[in-house]
Design an enzyme around this catalytic site. Structure first.
Site, PDB file in Angstrom:
ATOM      1  N   LYS A 170       0.840  -1.212   0.000  1.00  0.00           N
ATOM      2  CA  LYS A 170       0.000   0.000   0.000  1.00  0.00           C
ATOM      3  C   LYS A 170       0.869   1.255   0.000  1.00  0.00           C
ATOM      4  CE  LYS A 170      -1.603   1.482   4.167  1.00  0.00           C
ATOM      5  NZ  LYS A 170      -1.265   2.864   4.553  1.00  0.00           N
ATOM      6  N   ASN A 171       1.868   1.290   0.883  1.00  0.00           N
ATOM      7  CA  ASN A 171       2.642   2.524   1.046  1.00  0.00           C
ATOM      8  C   ASN A 171       3.633   2.773  -0.079  1.00  0.00           C
ATOM      9  OD1 ASN A 171       1.167   3.062   3.274  1.00  0.00           O
ATOM     10  ND2 ASN A 171       2.746   2.573   4.776  1.00  0.00           N
TER      11      ASN A 171
ATOM     12  N   CYS B 277      -5.424  13.230  12.768  1.00  0.00           N
ATOM     13  CA  CYS B 277      -5.163  11.811  12.577  1.00  0.00           C
ATOM     14  C   CYS B 277      -5.066  11.180  13.957  1.00  0.00           C
ATOM     15  CB  CYS B 277      -3.850  11.642  11.825  1.00  0.00           C
ATOM     16  SG  CYS B 277      -3.352   9.930  11.667  1.00  0.00           S
TER      17      CYS B 277
ATOM     18  N   ARG C 196       0.693  14.787  13.046  1.00  0.00           N
ATOM     19  CA  ARG C 196       1.083  14.609  11.652  1.00  0.00           C
ATOM     20  C   ARG C 196       0.952  15.876  10.802  1.00  0.00           C
ATOM     21  NH1 ARG C 196      -1.064   8.946   9.436  1.00  0.00           N
ATOM     22  NH2 ARG C 196       0.779   9.087   8.124  1.00  0.00           N
TER      23      ARG C 196
ATOM     24  N   VAL D 269       8.971  10.370   5.525  1.00  0.00           N
ATOM     25  CA  VAL D 269       8.698   9.531   4.346  1.00  0.00           C
ATOM     26  C   VAL D 269       7.904  10.343   3.316  1.00  0.00           C
ATOM     27  CG1 VAL D 269       7.462   7.454   3.562  1.00  0.00           C
ATOM     28  CG2 VAL D 269       8.765   7.400   5.699  1.00  0.00           C
TER      29      VAL D 269
ATOM     30  N   ASP E 163       5.154   0.896  12.139  1.00  0.00           N
ATOM     31  CA  ASP E 163       3.974   0.190  11.620  1.00  0.00           C
ATOM     32  C   ASP E 163       3.895  -1.269  12.066  1.00  0.00           C
ATOM     33  OD1 ASP E 163       3.277   2.530  10.404  1.00  0.00           O
ATOM     34  OD2 ASP E 163       3.828   1.919   8.373  1.00  0.00           O
TER      35      ASP E 163
ATOM     36  N   ILE F 253       8.234   7.521  16.554  1.00  0.00           N
ATOM     37  CA  ILE F 253       7.801   8.190  15.321  1.00  0.00           C
ATOM     38  C   ILE F 253       6.509   8.995  15.536  1.00  0.00           C
ATOM     39  CG2 ILE F 253       7.165   7.878  12.881  1.00  0.00           C
ATOM     40  CD1 ILE F 253      10.104   7.198  13.415  1.00  0.00           C
TER      41      ILE F 253
ATOM     42  N   ARG G  25      -8.464  -0.616   5.144  1.00  0.00           N
ATOM     43  CA  ARG G  25      -7.676   0.434   4.467  1.00  0.00           C
ATOM     44  C   ARG G  25      -6.335  -0.096   3.987  1.00  0.00           C
ATOM     45  NH1 ARG G  25      -7.073   5.931   7.539  1.00  0.00           N
ATOM     46  NH2 ARG G  25      -5.793   6.175   5.699  1.00  0.00           N
TER      47      ARG G  25
HETATM   48  C1  EPZ Z   1       4.400   7.175   6.259  1.00  0.00           C
HETATM   49  O1  EPZ Z   1       3.633   8.219   6.817  1.00  0.00           O
HETATM   50  C2  EPZ Z   1       3.500   5.967   6.166  1.00  0.00           C
HETATM   51  N1  EPZ Z   1       2.361   6.283   5.313  1.00  0.00           N
HETATM   52  C3  EPZ Z   1       3.040   5.569   7.545  1.00  0.00           C
HETATM   53  O2  EPZ Z   1       2.275   4.389   7.418  1.00  0.00           O
HETATM   54  C4  EPZ Z   1       4.262   5.268   8.426  1.00  0.00           C
HETATM   55  O3  EPZ Z   1       3.849   4.980   9.735  1.00  0.00           O
HETATM   56  C5  EPZ Z   1       5.189   6.491   8.428  1.00  0.00           C
HETATM   57  O4  EPZ Z   1       5.531   6.864   7.077  1.00  0.00           O
HETATM   58  C6  EPZ Z   1       6.480   6.263   9.192  1.00  0.00           C
HETATM   59  O5  EPZ Z   1       7.157   5.172   8.661  1.00  0.00           O
HETATM   60  C7  EPZ Z   1       2.474   6.129   3.988  1.00  0.00           C
HETATM   61  O6  EPZ Z   1       3.513   5.756   3.474  1.00  0.00           O
HETATM   62  C8  EPZ Z   1       1.275   6.424   3.172  1.00  0.00           C
HETATM   63  P1  EPZ Z   1       6.436  10.696   8.118  1.00  0.00           P
HETATM   64  P2  EPZ Z   1       4.137   9.725   6.740  1.00  0.00           P
HETATM   65  O7  EPZ Z   1       6.238  11.936   7.339  1.00  0.00           O
HETATM   66  O8  EPZ Z   1       4.830   9.943   5.463  1.00  0.00           O
HETATM   67  C9  EPZ Z   1       6.468  14.109  11.482  1.00  0.00           C
HETATM   68  C10 EPZ Z   1       0.482   2.895   8.004  1.00  0.00           C
HETATM   69  O9  EPZ Z   1      -0.026   2.355   9.016  1.00  0.00           O
HETATM   70  N2  EPZ Z   1       6.248  15.068  10.383  1.00  0.00           N
HETATM   71  O10 EPZ Z   1       7.668   9.898   7.897  1.00  0.00           O
HETATM   72  O11 EPZ Z   1       2.979  10.598   7.068  1.00  0.00           O
HETATM   73  C11 EPZ Z   1       5.267  13.180  11.682  1.00  0.00           C
HETATM   74  O12 EPZ Z   1       4.252  13.802  12.453  1.00  0.00           O
HETATM   75  C12 EPZ Z   1       1.076   4.253   8.128  1.00  0.00           C
HETATM   76  O13 EPZ Z   1       0.509   2.372   6.882  1.00  0.00           O
HETATM   77  C13 EPZ Z   1       6.267  16.422  10.663  1.00  0.00           C
HETATM   78  O14 EPZ Z   1       6.453  16.844  11.817  1.00  0.00           O
HETATM   79  O15 EPZ Z   1       5.166   9.740   7.942  1.00  0.00           O
HETATM   80  C14 EPZ Z   1       5.910  11.982  12.346  1.00  0.00           C
HETATM   81  O16 EPZ Z   1       6.055  12.222  13.689  1.00  0.00           O
HETATM   82  C15 EPZ Z   1       0.501   5.183   9.078  1.00  0.00           C
HETATM   83  N3  EPZ Z   1       6.040  17.295   9.628  1.00  0.00           N
HETATM   84  C16 EPZ Z   1       7.286  11.921  11.669  1.00  0.00           C
HETATM   85  O17 EPZ Z   1       7.521  13.234  11.141  1.00  0.00           O
HETATM   86  C17 EPZ Z   1       5.844  16.883   8.338  1.00  0.00           C
HETATM   87  O18 EPZ Z   1       5.665  17.733   7.442  1.00  0.00           O
HETATM   88  C18 EPZ Z   1       7.422  10.906  10.548  1.00  0.00           C
HETATM   89  O19 EPZ Z   1       6.324  11.036   9.652  1.00  0.00           O
HETATM   90  C19 EPZ Z   1       5.853  15.490   8.067  1.00  0.00           C
HETATM   91  C20 EPZ Z   1       6.062  14.596   9.111  1.00  0.00           C
END
Ligand code: EPZ
Length: 421
Positions: A22-23, A118, A123, A166, A308, A330, A400
């Protein structure tokens, strides 16, 4: 709302095949907005978030045809070229924000709903917006929408992420590959799904190069060529089934998955006592008779232990011989499964971002509530090792991201039934 009824305890035995990721599929589908030519994506998982992304692409003017029970989609440019991603689609799935980069690259402007709240954490999208603005984009947030304009088109730049993200890494790659000039991105996320995205774009003619462990160099190109690409398989689904096999001394062959992607997880499961043999794309896993506790496990960015899989591994540790500690690094609210696991009899205490788990053999079925995707699957795992009947409410969270999970679990010995109302 659908529920699961699970009668436990059961032991896992047999074979399971892993579905598309999915991701990895979500950013690659967003990337199809960069193309003027047709793109065919294979190995799509049949899960709700993919439907949401496909609906978003349609609303942005793309035409989509399907084959092989919607596991293959061909995406082509339609007549209209919309640049507006509405709240109704982005609110249900945060990955909707990934269309921002490609829309700007193609149209020089975009209006994308900010994803909103969320359950697993705040996030924010500040890192996405700060990085994208460095490519010559003016951004204003008005009434819940990100309004972005690149008057002169996107211009390459040098960007260093203040924090590894990510989604922000993906959004910036998507924006930069058609920008004018060269973009260097430092402190990138290096999750396998990001590598799948760069492999996909490179196959279509994008000039992307990893020039350091977390540094990317992207030379903008004018167009991308039409391609067919098969999405990688889902490492979190594979990890979830590895954990499932360990819960009750199970015996499982996981097919269709390259074990080296989840080396960290495999080594950890060996530490708790599992016997694991791998080939290039299978994992044979025999769960331990007695699960060993883990002194300290912390989640982190790849290649560290993934957030995850934190909820799933916690279920395993509820049965270990002693005390274990998990630190979640995270997301700030990713222990929502804990109160539900406690309803089954698990002994877990939360102190800040740490969960202290005391192993027990006395889990008993109960009625439970799902809160997010990975928390829900953890409840399913916990329910099938508990004595008696459990009901898991709100399984739409699971739909989902896990393809036909109840069918896969039934086939390997879990007594699980979907109740639809
Ligand atoms: C991705 O989310 C995944 N989603 C998540 O999968 C996964 O848990 C996460 O990466 C971490 O591995 C998809 O790939 C669609 P991040 P993402 O930006 O990209 C903070 C699942 O269950 N942050 O790496 O949203 C954020 O709040 C899920 O499949 C900011 O502060 O994660 C978090 O604490 C849920 N500002 C950290 O960084 C920003 O602009 C990492 O988030 C962006 C992120």
């Amino acid at each position: 709302m659908d529920k699961f009824k699970i009668n436990g305890p059961s032991k896992i035995r047999g074979e399971v095949s892993i579905s598309g990721s999915k991701n990895a599929a979500l950013p690659i589908l967003a990337a199809t907005l960069l193309f003027d030519k047709n793109v065919t994506i294979k190995n799509l998982p049949r899960v709700k978030d993919i439907d949401t992304m496909l609906n978003l692409l349609k609303s942005l003017g793309r035409k989509i045809t399907f084959k092989n029970n919607k596991k293959i989609a061909t995406i082509s440019k339609g007549k209209k070229n919309n640049f507006f991603a509405p709240y109704s689609l982005v609110k249900t799935m945060r990955a909707g924000i990934l269309v921002l980069g490609p829309l700007l690259a193609k149209n020089k402007k975009a209006k994308v709903s900010s994803p909103g709240g969320c359950s697993i954490g705040v996030r924010p999208i500040d890192i996405h917006l700060k990085a994208i603005s460095k490519l010559g984009v003016k951004i204003q947030i008005k009434k819940g929408y990100v309004n972005a304009i690149a008057q002169e088109g996107l211009v390459g730049s040098e960007i260093r992420f203040s924090k590894i993200s990510v989604g922000a890494t993906e959004n910036l790659i998507l924006a930069a590959c058609l920008a004018n000039g060269t973009t260097t991105i430092k402190n990138c996320a290096i999750e396998p799904e990001i590598k799948d995205l760069t492999n996909f774009l490179k196959a279509a003619g994008a000039k992307i190069k990893w020039i350091g462990k977390r540094t990317l160099k992207i030379e903008g190109v004018k167009t991308l060529k039409n391609i067919t690409y098969s999405i990688m398989n889902d490492r979190i689904e594979a990890g979830t089934f590895c954990v499932a096999a360990c819960l009750n001394g199970g015996n499982l062959k996981i097919k269709n998955f390259e074990p080296k992607i989840i080396n960290t997880e495999i080594n950890l499961l060996k530490k708790i006592g599992a016997k694991i043999k791998t080939t290039k794309n299978t994992i044979q896993i025999n769960g331990p008779k007695k699960i060993r506790s883990l002194d300290f496990l912390k989640t982190g960015e790849y290649p560290n232990f993934p957030t995850d899989l934190q909820a799933q591994i916690m279920v395993l540790l509820t049965k270990a011989n002693g005390k274990s500690i998990i630190e979640e690094n995270i997301f700030e609210n990713r222990f929502m499964h804990v109160p539900e696991l406690k309803r089954l009899g698990a002994k877990i205490n939360i102190k800040g971002n740490k969960a202290i788990i005391e192993g027990t053999d006395n889990l008993e079925g109960a009625e439970l509530m799902s809160s997010d995707l990975r928390a829900s699957v953890a409840l399913v795992l916990a329910a099938f090792i508990s004595r008696g009947t459990s009901i898991i409410n709100r399984v739409y969270h699971l739909d989902r991201g896990y393809e036909k999970i109840e069918n896969k679990l039934k086939k390997i010995g879990v007594n699980i039934k979907r109740i639809s109302k």
